[in-house]
Design an enzyme around this catalytic site. Structure first.
Site, short mmCIF file in Angstrom:
data_model
loop_
_atom_site.label_atom_id
_atom_site.label_comp_id
_atom_site.label_asym_id
_atom_site.label_seq_id
_atom_site.Cartn_x
_atom_site.Cartn_y
_atom_site.Cartn_z
N ILE A 154 0.82 -1.22 0.00
CA ILE A 154 0.00 0.00 0.00
C ILE A 154 0.86 1.27 0.00
O ILE A 154 0.38 2.34 -0.40
CB ILE A 154 -0.96 -0.03 1.21
CG1 ILE A 154 -2.19 0.82 0.96
CG2 ILE A 154 -0.26 0.34 2.50
CD1 ILE A 154 -3.31 0.59 1.95
N HIS A 214 9.09 -9.13 0.91
CA HIS A 214 8.94 -7.98 0.02
C HIS A 214 9.69 -8.27 -1.28
O HIS A 214 10.85 -8.69 -1.24
CB HIS A 214 9.56 -6.72 0.62
CG HIS A 214 8.94 -6.23 1.89
ND1 HIS A 214 8.16 -5.09 1.94
CD2 HIS A 214 8.98 -6.72 3.15
CE1 HIS A 214 7.77 -4.88 3.20
NE2 HIS A 214 8.25 -5.85 3.95
N ASN A 266 11.72 -8.52 6.77
CA ASN A 266 12.00 -7.85 8.02
C ASN A 266 11.57 -8.74 9.18
O ASN A 266 10.51 -9.38 9.12
CB ASN A 266 11.25 -6.53 8.09
CG ASN A 266 11.69 -5.56 7.00
OD1 ASN A 266 12.87 -5.53 6.64
ND2 ASN A 266 10.77 -4.78 6.47
N HIS A 302 6.24 -12.19 5.89
CA HIS A 302 6.03 -11.87 4.49
C HIS A 302 7.35 -11.48 3.84
O HIS A 302 8.27 -10.99 4.51
CB HIS A 302 5.01 -10.73 4.33
CG HIS A 302 5.34 -9.54 5.17
ND1 HIS A 302 5.04 -9.47 6.51
CD2 HIS A 302 5.97 -8.38 4.87
CE1 HIS A 302 5.46 -8.31 6.99
NE2 HIS A 302 6.04 -7.64 6.01
N VAL A 352 4.06 -5.65 10.44
CA VAL A 352 2.91 -6.57 10.37
C VAL A 352 3.42 -7.96 10.75
O VAL A 352 4.31 -8.51 10.09
CB VAL A 352 2.28 -6.59 8.96
CG1 VAL A 352 1.12 -7.59 8.92
CG2 VAL A 352 1.79 -5.20 8.57
P1 AMP Z 1 7.00 -4.87 7.32
O1 AMP Z 1 7.37 -3.50 7.80
O2 AMP Z 1 8.15 -5.67 6.78
O3 AMP Z 1 6.19 -5.63 8.38
O4 AMP Z 1 6.06 -4.65 6.08
C1 AMP Z 1 4.71 -4.39 6.17
C2 AMP Z 1 4.31 -3.77 4.87
O5 AMP Z 1 2.90 -3.89 4.75
C3 AMP Z 1 4.63 -2.28 4.73
O6 AMP Z 1 5.50 -2.09 3.61
C4 AMP Z 1 3.27 -1.62 4.54
O7 AMP Z 1 3.30 -0.56 3.62
C5 AMP Z 1 2.43 -2.79 4.03
N1 AMP Z 1 1.00 -2.70 4.30
C6 AMP Z 1 0.39 -2.38 5.46
N2 AMP Z 1 -0.95 -2.44 5.32
C7 AMP Z 1 -1.19 -2.82 4.05
C8 AMP Z 1 -2.37 -3.07 3.29
N3 AMP Z 1 -3.60 -2.92 3.82
N4 AMP Z 1 -2.24 -3.44 2.01
C9 AMP Z 1 -1.02 -3.58 1.45
N5 AMP Z 1 0.13 -3.37 2.11
C10 AMP Z 1 0.05 -3.00 3.39
#
Ligand code: AMP
Length: 112
Positions: free
Chosen positions: A29, A100, A85, A98, A94
């Site tokens: 996002i 990236h 991360n 996951h 989050v």
């Molecule tokens: P991390 O910081 O590695 O946990 O990555 C979490 C990622 O999730 C970040 O790059 C956010 O921009 C992304 N993110 C958070 N909410 C959403 C969402 N609703 N849809 C898509 N990406 C998201």
């Protein structure tokens, strides 16, 4: 339940680019590159630190799915970066593990 679980269950929308029984992938996002896709296993796994040998197959599939996707959209030969991360100092926000995928332009050197 994280926001990614809500995307998996379609409780909230996302721009989904790939899905099978085990993995979902959608556009970040807040993209940090022209291509910024998140590859998320559907099984609950909060962090890389929580992964065990039982998760080896899904970890491999996550990587290979990202690589396949990069080839499919035509960024593989120029190159890309995959990042995972882990926990607070790793910048994880989050807590559903996951991967990236970042690419589509030169990314520069990888900062500490
Ligand atoms: P991390 O910081 O590695 O946990 O990555 C979490 C990622 O999730 C970040 O790059 C956010 O921009 C992304 N993110 C958070 N909410 C959403 C969402 N609703 N849809 C898509 N990406 C998201």
């Amino acid at each position: 339940m994280t926001i990614f679980h809500k995307i998996i269950s379609r409780e909230i929308p996302a721009d989904i680019v790939f899905e099978n029984d085990r993995i979902i992938a959608f556009k970040d996002i807040a993209p940090l590159a022209p291509v910024h896709i998140l590859f998320v296993p559907k099984t609950t796994l909060p962090t890389l630190d929580a992964a065990t040998p039982d998760d080896a197959q899904i970890m491999g599939e996550l990587m290979l799915t990202a690589a396949d996707y990069a080839r499919k959209i035509g960024i593989a030969s120029d190159g890309y970066r995959v990042v995972m991360n882990c926990n607070d100092h790793g910048g994880q926000t989050v807590y559903q593990m996951h991967l990236h995928l970042l690419g589509g332009a030169p990314l520069g050197t990888f900062g500490a």
